[in-house]
Design an enzyme around this catalytic site. Structure first.
Site, PDB file in Angstrom:
ATOM      1  N   ASP A  82      34.970  37.283  31.278  1.00 58.17           N
ATOM      2  CA  ASP A  82      33.825  38.155  31.524  1.00 58.17           C
ATOM      3  C   ASP A  82      33.415  38.867  30.227  1.00 58.17           C
ATOM      4  OD1 ASP A  82      31.841  39.466  32.895  1.00 58.17           O
ATOM      5  OD2 ASP A  82      33.174  40.441  34.339  1.00 58.17           O
ATOM      6  N   ALA A  84      31.471  42.418  28.276  1.00 59.13           N
ATOM      7  CA  ALA A  84      31.615  43.876  28.359  1.00 59.13           C
ATOM      8  C   ALA A  84      30.488  44.527  27.568  1.00 59.13           C
ATOM      9  CB  ALA A  84      32.964  44.309  27.794  1.00 59.13           C
ATOM     10  N   GLY A  98      24.810  44.560  33.196  1.00 61.38           N
ATOM     11  CA  GLY A  98      24.089  43.515  33.928  1.00 61.38           C
ATOM     12  C   GLY A  98      24.088  43.754  35.434  1.00 61.38           C
ATOM     13  N   GLU A 104      32.611  42.162  39.557  1.00 59.28           N
ATOM     14  CA  GLU A 104      33.417  41.905  38.352  1.00 59.28           C
ATOM     15  C   GLU A 104      34.748  42.643  38.430  1.00 59.28           C
ATOM     16  OE1 GLU A 104      29.872  41.219  35.062  1.00 59.28           O
ATOM     17  OE2 GLU A 104      30.559  43.235  35.446  1.00 59.28           O
TER      18      GLU A 104
HETATM   19  C1  5RP Z   1      27.468  42.682  33.774  1.00 61.00           C
HETATM   20  C2  5RP Z   1      28.375  43.045  32.683  1.00 61.00           C
HETATM   21  C3  5RP Z   1      28.274  42.254  31.426  1.00 61.00           C
HETATM   22  O1  5RP Z   1      29.488  41.628  31.219  1.00 61.00           O
HETATM   23  C4  5RP Z   1      27.944  43.184  30.290  1.00 61.00           C
HETATM   24  O2  5RP Z   1      26.747  43.846  30.598  1.00 61.00           O
HETATM   25  C5  5RP Z   1      27.817  42.410  28.974  1.00 61.00           C
HETATM   26  O3  5RP Z   1      26.696  41.590  29.026  1.00 61.00           O
HETATM   27  P1  5RP Z   1      26.264  40.657  27.822  1.00 61.00           P
HETATM   28  O4  5RP Z   1      27.326  39.624  27.678  1.00 61.00           O
HETATM   29  O5  5RP Z   1      24.937  40.104  28.257  1.00 61.00           O
HETATM   30  O6  5RP Z   1      26.131  41.505  26.593  1.00 61.00           O
HETATM   31  O7  5RP Z   1      29.184  43.936  32.764  1.00 61.00           O
HETATM   32  O8  5RP Z   1      27.604  43.551  34.855  1.00 61.00           O
END
Ligand code: 5RP
Length: 225
Positions: A82, A84, A98, A104
């Site tokens: 995942d 962050a 996101g 998550e």
């Molecule tokens: C979604 C999240 C994403 O992992 C976080 O926002 C990072 O996003 P990105 O990889 O687009 O920078 O927590 O809820």
């Protein structure tokens, strides 16, 4: 040739997936690359099962022909990959930019291992420059907003492009809470989650095993807890 640091991190993380694993599929522009790479590995014949943490990731995984399984059919996940929004030197995270923080966090809590993938912009000395997403039920959200403000932040209701309140995949609202520097993430997490009507907050404490950081110079840094 320009390198995409998020792609570097995402593709490296996908290498940790082994035959037979149940894999948590994160959400966001970095997790996108991990899912894409897993799709390639499925095409090459690896036998895995994905657990998507959002409708967006589910749709991408379906397009990649990754076999999927729902949260209601599992009790544990071998490995979740995942992204962050912020990560500190103690492997504490802010997530939820996101909007997928609840699923998550459920995935992270069920996972034997959690790999976080990011570019260098996400690495911070202290959490808090990124407003902390807090998922709340829509009923009485203004009262919840006031309770959160009493903890010392400015909570802003997240809105969609049409200005209506942003709705999570779970039908809830998100309050983005600008606390400034967060000195004690576990204590703050406990206080926020004790407010009635809060579903979950985007502080991820003690849930991460490995961090993979893709860099603009084409290198990858890996940190293990
Ligand atoms: C979604 C999240 C994403 O992992 C976080 O926002 C990072 O996003 P990105 O990889 O687009 O920078 O927590 O809820």
């Amino acid at each position: 040739m320009t390198v995409n640091p998020k792609q570097l991190a995402g593709e490296r993380a996908a290498e940790y997936v082994e035959k037979g694993m149940v894999v948590g599929l994160g959400t966001g522009s970095t997790a996108f690359f991990a899912i894409q790479k897993l799709g390639q590995r499925v095409l090459e014949g690896i036998d895995i099962c994905g657990v998507p943490t959002s409708e967006l990731s589910r749709r991408q995984a379906e397009l990649e022909n990754i076999p999927l399984i729902g949260f209601d059919q599992i009790t544990r996940i071998d490995l979740t990959i995942d992204g962050a929004d912020e990560l500190d030197p103690h492997f504490n995270l802010i997530k939820g930019g996101g909007g997928a923080l609840l699923r998550e966090k459920i995935a992270a809590s069920l996972s034997d291992r959690e790999i976080i993938i990011a570019d260098e912009s996400k690495v911070v000395a202290h959490l808090g420059a990124f407003p902390l997403p807090v998922e709340v039920i829509p009923f009485g959200w203004k009262a919840i907003q006031r309770r959160l403000a009493e903890l010392g932040c400015h909570p802003a209701l997240r809105r969609s492009r049409d200005h209506a309140p942003y709705l999570t995949d779970n039908g809830n609202y998100i309050l983005d809470c600008d606390f400034g520097r967060i000195d004690d993430p576990p204590a703050l997490e406990a206080k926020i989650n004790a407010i009635c009507g809060v579903v979950e907050c985007g502080l991820f404490i003690g849930l991460t095993d490995r961090i993979i950081i893709g860099k603009t110079d084409g290198t990858i840094e890996e940190r293990t807890r």
